[in-house]
Structure formats: C-alpha cells, structure tokens
Design a protein around this motif. Structure first.
Motif, mmCIF file in Angstrom:
data_model
loop_
_atom_site.group_PDB
_atom_site.id
_atom_site.type_symbol
_atom_site.label_atom_id
_atom_site.label_comp_id
_atom_site.label_asym_id
_atom_site.label_seq_id
_atom_site.Cartn_x
_atom_site.Cartn_y
_atom_site.Cartn_z
ATOM 1 N N LEU A 97 0.841 -1.004 -0.115
ATOM 2 C CA LEU A 97 0.048 0.021 -0.189
ATOM 3 C C LEU A 97 0.787 1.146 0.023
ATOM 4 O O LEU A 97 2.083 1.309 0.436
ATOM 5 C CB LEU A 97 -1.168 0.024 1.264
ATOM 6 C CG LEU A 97 -2.044 -1.018 1.224
ATOM 7 C CD1 LEU A 97 -2.713 -0.916 2.610
ATOM 8 C CD2 LEU A 97 -2.794 -1.025 0.220
ATOM 9 N N ASP A 100 -1.210 6.850 1.810
ATOM 10 C CA ASP A 100 -2.405 7.500 2.128
ATOM 11 C C ASP A 100 -3.403 6.438 1.651
ATOM 12 O O ASP A 100 -4.449 6.750 1.497
ATOM 13 C CB ASP A 100 -2.566 8.871 0.946
ATOM 14 C CG ASP A 100 -2.418 8.305 -0.459
ATOM 15 O OD1 ASP A 100 -1.852 7.187 -0.683
ATOM 16 O OD2 ASP A 100 -2.670 9.303 -1.202
ATOM 17 N N GLU A 101 -3.268 5.138 1.929
ATOM 18 C CA GLU A 101 -4.016 3.998 1.453
ATOM 19 C C GLU A 101 -4.159 3.275 2.735
ATOM 20 O O GLU A 101 -3.396 2.723 3.416
ATOM 21 C CB GLU A 101 -3.644 3.182 0.291
ATOM 22 C CG GLU A 101 -3.494 4.048 -0.911
ATOM 23 C CD GLU A 101 -2.800 3.251 -2.175
ATOM 24 O OE1 GLU A 101 -2.707 3.743 -3.356
ATOM 25 O OE2 GLU A 101 -2.464 2.246 -1.892
ATOM 26 N N VAL A 128 -9.340 0.235 -5.250
ATOM 27 C CA VAL A 128 -9.028 1.411 -4.622
ATOM 28 C C VAL A 128 -10.049 2.587 -4.927
ATOM 29 O O VAL A 128 -10.101 3.137 -6.032
ATOM 30 C CB VAL A 128 -7.620 1.932 -5.142
ATOM 31 C CG1 VAL A 128 -7.190 3.447 -4.298
ATOM 32 C CG2 VAL A 128 -6.565 0.697 -4.855
ATOM 33 N N ARG A 167 -5.204 -2.838 -5.302
ATOM 34 C CA ARG A 167 -4.092 -3.439 -4.542
ATOM 35 C C ARG A 167 -4.454 -4.988 -4.277
ATOM 36 O O ARG A 167 -5.521 -5.117 -3.914
ATOM 37 C CB ARG A 167 -4.022 -2.388 -3.373
ATOM 38 C CG ARG A 167 -3.712 -1.053 -3.321
ATOM 39 C CD ARG A 167 -2.212 -0.936 -4.038
ATOM 40 N NE ARG A 167 -1.722 0.443 -4.018
ATOM 41 C CZ ARG A 167 -1.737 1.055 -5.384
ATOM 42 N NH1 ARG A 167 -2.234 0.456 -6.604
ATOM 43 N NH2 ARG A 167 -1.474 2.131 -5.472
ATOM 44 N N ILE A 227 -9.977 -0.735 -0.747
ATOM 45 C CA ILE A 227 -8.666 0.163 -0.162
ATOM 46 C C ILE A 227 -9.129 1.571 -0.159
ATOM 47 O O ILE A 227 -9.502 1.975 -1.289
ATOM 48 C CB ILE A 227 -7.568 -0.229 -1.129
ATOM 49 C CG1 ILE A 227 -6.951 -1.443 -1.142
ATOM 50 C CG2 ILE A 227 -6.475 0.850 -0.633
ATOM 51 C CD1 ILE A 227 -6.577 -2.210 0.281
ATOM 52 N N ARG A 229 -8.293 5.285 -0.050
ATOM 53 C CA ARG A 229 -7.359 6.117 -0.537
ATOM 54 C C ARG A 229 -7.667 7.668 -0.107
ATOM 55 O O ARG A 229 -8.916 8.012 -0.482
ATOM 56 C CB ARG A 229 -6.751 6.240 -1.958
ATOM 57 C CG ARG A 229 -5.705 7.306 -2.142
ATOM 58 C CD ARG A 229 -5.153 7.664 -3.761
ATOM 59 N NE ARG A 229 -4.450 6.298 -3.889
ATOM 60 C CZ ARG A 229 -4.380 5.773 -5.368
ATOM 61 N NH1 ARG A 229 -4.976 6.443 -6.200
ATOM 62 N NH2 ARG A 229 -3.864 4.687 -5.549
#
Length: 673
Positions: A97, A100-101, A128, A167, A227, A229
C-alpha cells in the motif's frame, strides 16, 4: 522457533508524517503483524519517527537508493522489492500500500480471517476508492486524519480509460515480482489452478491484467475488501506531504495538486463510513504505540516540526501560495520552471531560432556587430543535441546513480542493453527494421515499456542496420555472454521480436535451451540456397548467411515453446512458416494482417495481454483466438475482409461486411457504457 508472519504489509515513504502512527495502528488493528517500510537511503539515516518505530519493533525499515530522475517510479521500485519479501516465505499473505491508502474489511475483523474464509485463494484484488471528508477543510492538524473521513468519490467508469486501480493481497511464496497493484510474472511452484478473486470473492476477469480489468465492472466489486485512499485529509496536510518529497525538483507542481483539490470539494460524494468500523481498535493501537516513550517523543517532535514547517511554507513557498489561493477562488497560476532546468528553444533544432524584434536604441549608439558562432571542431551538432536532451528511461535505471544493476555494450552495428529487475524472468528482445535508423538519444528497445512495467529483467539487442543480425562481432559477444552464464541464471527466458526481430528470436533460441519464443511474422532465413523464392529484404539477403544461427528453423529445436503469429493469407510469410517443424511450435493465425501482424495485434489492443500470457505460460490456441476476437472492431480488419470478398467475386458478401462491422462496434460501445 518464531512462526512466520501471517500478514506482511509493505509500503514506500518519502518521509513519515505524524499521521503515519495512525496508518500503522489502523493496519495492526486489522491483524497485520509485520509492516516493512522502504525509505530513501540517505546519509542522515531514517527520519526520527520511523527510526523510533523500528527500534520499538513496530516496523522494519529498508533504505533503498533514491534516483531523482525517476522520482515518480519510487513506489514501483519499492513494490518490486516488496515482492522479494513476499516470496521469501511460503506462509501468510502479502499486501503493498501507499502511505495514504488504508485497508477496509467490511465483514471481517482481520485480513487473515478473511483469507481463511476464501479457501484455496492465491490472490485477492481489492479496488482502490477515493475517500474524503464531508467538506474541504484547510488547516492542518498534526496526528490522526481518519476521524472525519466519511465520504467517497464515485467510481471511475469501466471504459478502459485507466481511471481504476487495485491493490492485491497475495499468497506468500508464489510470485517474485509485482507492480504496486498486483503481482506479475509466473508463480514459483506448479498449481493445478490459479485462484485469483476480486474484492467480492468472485474470480477476477481474464486475461488477468490492467487492460482487461479497466473494462470489466466486476473487477471493481468490494463486498469483502476495499482500499480507501485518502489523498486530501485537509488542504495543508496535502501540501505538507508534498513538501517532504526530496529532492525539491521532484515535488509536485500546482497542476498536479489542483485535480485533487477539485475532487475533494466535488458535490457528488457518497456517504461511506467504512473507516469507522475499525475506529475503536485503531484508537487502542494508537494509544499502545504512544505509550512507548521513544515513539511518543518522536511523535511529539514530528507534530511540532509540522506546525513550524507550515508557518514557514505558507508564507514563502510558491506551491503553497498557489494552492491556497486556488482553494480561495483565485485562478491557478502556471507551474513555475524547475530550478536548474535548461531553457529549450521553441524553434526546430535543425533551423535557426527567429531573431527577436530589435529594441529601440539611442541614435548615438551604433549597434554592436554580431559575433560569429564558433563551432567546436570536435563536437558535431548531433552530439550537441544529444547532450542537451533528457536521457532515455533505461539509462536512468542503470546509470551510476540508478536503482538497477545492468550493462550497456556498444558494438559497431549493434548495442546490447541488460537491465536486471526480476531474478527469475528475463525477456530478450530484438529490434525490427523499422527503427534501425533511429539515432535519437531517447531511443528505447523493442517492448521496453511493457517489460519494465512487468518488473522483468530485460536483455535488448538494438540494431543500427538491416542486417538480420548477421554480424560476427554481435554473434561472438552473444556466445561470450552465454558462456558466462548470463542467460542460464534466470529460471525463465523469453525471446521475442517481429519480422527481422522475430527471425532473431528464433535463430538465437539455441543459446538458451528451454526458452520460450514469441515471433511475429518472422523469416526463417534469407539464405538463397534455402529459400530461393524469397525476393524481399534485399539488404538482408546480401549479408553473410554462412555465419552461425542463420537458419531459425533449425535453431528452435531446443526451445520449450515457440509461438509464431502470422497471416496465413500472406504467402511470402507462409512459405517460411511451412519450414517449421516440431511439437514445441504453436502456429497462431492472424488473418488479414499481412506482414504486419504485430502492428495488427497492437491496434486490436491485445498485444500486452498476449505477451503476458506467453510469459505466464498460459497462452493456448483457444485463449489466443478468444483474444483475437477483438479484431472484429478494427477498421483494418473490415477493409481487408471487404477487399478479399470483392477479389473473389463475392460482392454481395462484401456489401454485408460494413453493416456487420457497425453492429459489432455499436455492441461494444453499449457494453463499455
């Protein structure tokens, strides 16, 4: 003996901000028991907060060389190293990652718990999504950032435009290479079936890869995993992250950050409290980390440093002034020039620049005579142009400050480029005749970007003349490299090329027994004793065909697999194909491509997934012809079908091809809408 980690999380950091403690706590709360951080290798050592977390046993740190010329590639470089950690052990799961994820698990308390329910899974690709607060706040608040993040942006459309990202959680011990989004290359051990699922637990669309997934809505489902972000917790927080990027010339420009600001204050956000689910456990983990005295002190120092930096940056830094003004409604100013950048003339390099209009001068002052431009006798113009041009991307990888090991050997008529990325897979490519006259400094080897994008090692033979690689110096050098074991140290070697390059991929296959070959529209030889009917490629036929590796039909006998793509309607190529024999050969027809099968495949947008399937050893005749169905929307294919029908006297059939073609295009448009 300590048990291997069940869940390994890797990341790249320019510099950890105070929010990094929350990032670590969030993922520890979800059962991540090993966090490995890649940082810039500096003389000063790791930043204090990262160093404190490492000494406390919370994270692991690996410094990696930083290449200012490839600043945008640092996340990708870190992902490649992450794959090596993931491959080192066979137990548990791996995930990469960005800083900022954040991992979201809507139905499970831990990543290991989720993966246990998906029995037999090898890879799980999570979409994401962009998350924001309800309203754009300006002032930075040191510390945690997730408390107010409760909205997300609408998904990018599944139209192939590239707006979607993933991801992927991977079973450790299977892949030795990855991109930030997903693993690439072959698996390390034999599997009867590779089970790769989407965020809802359903199979990911095939052929697996970014191009396929960008066009398939099912690839972006997230019932089980997602995920989040969080690019803009607050405006000053975004700017603060940008300020920590080094060197200064690698930092963001106003035009880079303005789209994030626009996305953060858009009015189409959807409520989503997915990050709240782990809030209690996250808070407990934060409290645990800040109970560690050294971590707590480094955290306080980082918060104070951020507040001081914001005070200075807000007053002095042009990026901050530009973005804060943009937030307040001012127009976005143009990006400032990069410090130290050379001024580039707007006139063509082969023509003198237009003279500026003369300014008025006092009549008493006579204009000074123009001084003639002196030409250095030892620096020709071509060299001067190269010296002022940016280096090619491959050079940035292997120059003395680069992040890769490799070599570049310049021979009289060829050049050999070797870039070491994956320790397992090497792609060997050969130029074709279309770019032998390209002497630009930025020239790239055939398929360079694809190979780099896959994280594979690359050995490229770059040609400067149309000689079909009939060159004693080149052949001797390739034999020398073979004797040194350059090719043998890789577990898998794939040789590829088109036309002249396709010939070379087959002709030099005997240097790498057990290799895989991909050849587009190749010749088997231009030796007139063997192919007296071949009247094309006059410059090639004039070469010395008594040299070794002159009959590709003979040289491919030791290859593991040989894929040959050709147009069965194009007789000059077909006669070469008829010389090929062997159980290791797979002939794949590409109707109406003529001698340009690689160009045809590329325009049908299937050249990358096809190449990937060759590398993964998943290409079959059935999968190839399924891919080739995409040619039906290609105008080239329609025109060729019409011309062939007319030539054979089937005018009525030719008249039906155009409407059928339009129906296919319309159907595809509806599917992509």
């Amino acid at each position: 003996m300590a048990q291997p980690a069940q869940a390994l999380l890797t990341t790249w950091l320019d510099h950890p901000t105070s929010a990094f403690v929350e990032w670590v706590a969030h993922h520890r709360a979800l059962g991540i028991d090993r966090i490995h951080v890649f940082l810039r290798d500096t003389q000063e050592g790791p930043p204090p907060l990262a160093a404190a977390l490492e000494r406390a046993g919370v994270i692991e740190i690996t410094p990696i060389p930083f290449d200012a010329a490839e600043a945008a590639e640092q996340i990708r470089n870190a992902a490649i190293r992450a794959a090596q950690l993931e491959a080192a052990e066979d137990n548990g799961w791996g995930l990469f990652l960005a800083q900022d994820e954040y991992l979201l698990l809507p139905r499970h308390d831990s990543l290991a718990g989720l993966m246990r329910t998906l029995k037999g899974v090898h890879a799980l690709s999570a979409p994401v999504r962009l998350f924001f607060a309800d309203g754009l706040e300006r002032p930075h608040q040191p510390g945690a950032v997730l408390a107010d993040i409760d909205h997300r942006a609408p998904d990018a459309p599944a139209d192939g435009s590239g707006g979607r990202e993933w991801r992927t959680v991977v079973k450790r011990g299977l892949w030795t290479a990855r991109l930030p989004g997903y693993p690439v290359g072959p698996v390390k051990r034999d599997l009867s079936r590779l089970r790769w699922l989407n965020g809802a637990g359903a199979p990911m669309p095939t052929p697996r890869g970014n191009r396929t997934w960008q066009r398939d809505a099912a690839a972006f489902e997230d019932a089980l995993i997602c995920i989040a972000r969080v690019p803009v917790p607050r405006v000053e927080t975004l700017l603060l992250r940008a300020a920590y990027v080094q060197p200064g010339k690698a930092q963001a420009m106003p035009s880079d950050l303005a789209p994030l600001i626009d996305a953060a204050r858009a009015n189409d956000h959807l409520p989503d409290n997915g990050l709240e689910r782990a809030a209690q456990l996250r808070a407990e983990q934060i409290a645990h980390l800040l109970a560690l005295p050294e971590v707590a002190q480094a955290y306080r120092d980082q918060c104070e440093e951020e507040e001081a930096r914001i005070t200075v940056q807000t007053k002095r830094h042009p990026l901050w002034k530009a973005i804060l003004g943009y937030v307040d409604g001012a127009p976005l100013p143009p990006d400032p020039p990069v410090r130290g950048a050379a001024t580039v003339p707007t006139a063509p390099l082969d023509k003198p620049a237009a003279k500026p209009a003369p300014t008025a001068a006092p009549q008493a002052a006579a204009p000074a005579p123009a001084k003639p431009v002196k030409e250095h006798p030892h620096v020709p113009d071509a060299f001067a142009r190269i010296a002022t041009a940016p280096p090619p991307a491959w050079f940035a990888e292997i120059y003395p400050g680069g992040d890769r090991q490799g070599s570049f050997v310049k021979l009289e008529n060829h050049a050999l480029l070797h870039i070491e990325r994956s320790p397992d897979t090497l792609i060997v490519t050969f130029d074709n005749i279309s770019n032998v006259h390209d002497i630009s400094f930025g020239r790239e080897p055939w398929a360079y970007r694809f190979v780099r994008g896959g994280g594979y090692s690359h050995f490229a033979i770059i040609a400067r003349r149309k000689d079909w690689y009939r060159d004693t110096q080149l052949i001797d050098e390739l034999h020398r490299l073979t004797e040194r074991g350059v090719f043998a140290r890789y577990k898998k070697v794939v040789l590829a090329g088109t036309s002249m390059g396709g010939f070379a991929a087959m002709a030099f296959a005997s240097l790498v027994p057990g290799c895989i070959v991909l050849a587009y529209s190749p010749q088997t030889t231009l030796d007139q004793d063997l192919v007296p009917w071949e009247d094309r490629f006059g410059m090639g036929r004039e070469r010395n065909w008594a040299l070794p590796h002159s009959d590709a039909a003979f040289e491919i006998q030791g290859a593991k697999r040989v894929f040959v793509i050709y147009d069965p309607f194009f007789e000059p190529d077909t006669r070469h194909i008829q010389r090929l024999e062997g159980d290791n050969i797979t002939l794949l027809k590409c109707w109406f491509a003529g001698h340009f099968s690689a160009v045809f495949i590329r325009r049908a947008n299937i050249i990358k997934p096809l190449f990937q399937m060759v590398i993964d050893e998943t290409l079959t005749e059935q999968s190839y012809y399924r891919l080739l169905r995409d040619r039906r929307a290609l105008a080239w294919y329609r025109k060729a079908m019409e011309e062939r029908a007319i030539a054979r006297g089937h005018d009525r059939l030719a008249a039906r091809i155009g409407p059928a073609f339009q129906r296919v295009r319309q159907q595809r448009t509806r599917e992509e809408a």
